[in-house]
Write an enzyme that holds these catalytic residues in place. Sequence first.
Site, PDB file in Angstrom:
ATOM      1  N   LYS A 271      83.879  37.099   0.777  1.00  0.00           N
ATOM      2  CA  LYS A 271      83.893  38.548   1.017  1.00  0.00           C
ATOM      3  C   LYS A 271      82.630  39.183   0.431  1.00  0.00           C
ATOM      4  O   LYS A 271      82.124  38.719  -0.599  1.00  0.00           O
ATOM      5  CB  LYS A 271      85.164  39.126   0.369  1.00  0.00           C
ATOM      6  CG  LYS A 271      85.435  40.591   0.618  1.00  0.00           C
ATOM      7  CD  LYS A 271      86.788  40.996   0.015  1.00  0.00           C
ATOM      8  CE  LYS A 271      87.081  42.481   0.175  1.00  0.00           C
ATOM      9  NZ  LYS A 271      88.383  42.894  -0.385  1.00  0.00           N
TER      10      LYS A 271
ATOM     11  N   SER B 232      91.549  45.382   2.576  1.00  0.00           N
ATOM     12  CA  SER B 232      90.129  45.482   2.866  1.00  0.00           C
ATOM     13  C   SER B 232      89.465  44.141   3.157  1.00  0.00           C
ATOM     14  O   SER B 232      88.349  44.121   3.654  1.00  0.00           O
ATOM     15  CB  SER B 232      89.423  46.137   1.683  1.00  0.00           C
ATOM     16  OG  SER B 232      89.546  45.307   0.538  1.00  0.00           O
TER      17      SER B 232
ATOM     18  N   SER C  28      94.841  43.962  -0.590  1.00  0.00           N
ATOM     19  CA  SER C  28      93.725  43.636   0.309  1.00  0.00           C
ATOM     20  C   SER C  28      93.568  42.184   0.712  1.00  0.00           C
ATOM     21  O   SER C  28      92.754  41.885   1.579  1.00  0.00           O
ATOM     22  CB  SER C  28      92.416  44.113  -0.305  1.00  0.00           C
ATOM     23  OG  SER C  28      92.244  45.464   0.003  1.00  0.00           O
TER      24      SER C  28
END
Length: 477
Positions: free
Chosen positions: A70, A146, A170
């Site tokens: 990420k 997210s 997330s």
Amino acid sequence: MELNQLTAHELLEKLKSKEICSRTILLSLSQRIEKTDPKVKAYVRNQGPVKFAPQDEAFGELNGLPVTIKDNICTSGLNTECCSKILRGFRPPYDATVIDKLKKAGAQIFPLKANMDEFAFGSSTENSFFGPTANPWKLDCVPGGSSGGSAAAVASDEAIWALGSDTGGSIRQPASFCGVVGLKPTYGRVSRYGLIAFASSLDQIGPLTKDVEDSALLCGLISGYDPQDSTSINQSVPDYTKSLTGDIKGLKIGIPKEYFVEGLDPEVKSVIEEAIDKLKSLGAVIKQVSLPHTEYAVPVYYIIATAEASSNLARFDGVQYGYRAQADNLLQMYKETRAEGFGQEAKRRILLGTFALSHGYYDAYYLRALKVRSLIKQDFDRVFQEFDCIVAPTSPTAAFKIGERTEDPLKMYLSDIYTISVNLAGIPAISVPCGFTKQGLPVGLQIMAKPFDEEMLFKTAYAYEQNTDWHKIKPKL
Ligand code: GLN
């Protein structure tokens, strides 16, 4: 099957026996990305021309297996921008501890970073500076957030496995929306050193994988004490793959009644009920439990998380990292950098958080939220005195349409109603695929356990997975 479609543990066997080398895996991934990423947009193109430079010597446990990361986890020499304009061009001079551990185990860090909501603020990956990621199951839907880029990359076989971060859901919510396995470890289990902070008392890095075995493997690789993170806990890391026994006979599972109320989509509810029946048929003892403070989780979270975020984001001033606006003097430069560099949601959170911490409001909001946080934690402690784990939906709905909730932040915030309490309490939880809605969108089953009892999660999730085939169904892209 193409190599990119296999799980990490399947590939590791092939690498070990020298049937394949990591170069062929990278090739297979890059072909897949070329074909499907223009539709899915799981990766951000912030690296300039991409160099796929596979390491030749295969070493360590992972033998060169690639891992997708990420965009908020520092990777030395690779842009790490939190999908925000304010970090444009930021190339960390160091690796996050998790990256360091993975490299030492022989992993290759995938040269593209996964898309995310700016600074991990969001539940849909629509708040990325680079634009939204699509849900591989239905391209007009969000992948969740997210860590939507990481989840979508794994679901679409554009990644073998990935790391995300979970502050209020997330990892688990996008795992649920994309039909993959997502784990939020216990707070303190995995070092946060090098994870660009959102809310430091809640953030935790964790794996997004194609199955539970991969989750156990990756969790084992990234866990452990780190003197560079003062909140990491000095406790030995068990071999998580040992908990993959498939046996859950006599396990005591609590079902929180507060999670099955208005707002839970009836289709999701019936999929979850079927999954619970499955656990029962495998020998688990199922009983209803109560987590009475659940209704306060969302407001408490949005006070604590925004308060911490407003403080963490103060460092982005155009001086040290990333983007800098042109201005006549220093003060103006600060102001313009932050005005131009932060997106709308980041600004909303800075305002909310600064307000909650300000003189005169601190006691009424922040301090009170901390007290209710303790009550939420006590709810879990009480249940875990009697139960081995808690099972519930990961999200009240399946993936929603792109654009559907962007105009209504409150509606967006409610997407996390079932995941947030876990972060507030600091406990571990996993989301595993457990079925589909009539529209063909995946649904995730959430399993929660006591602090540092990730083994219980893997054990329960694995038993369920072994007796269902949901994780094997792939989106058609
Ligand atoms: N969706 C939640 C938020 O917007 C959680 C995000 C996260 O876990 N990073 O704050």
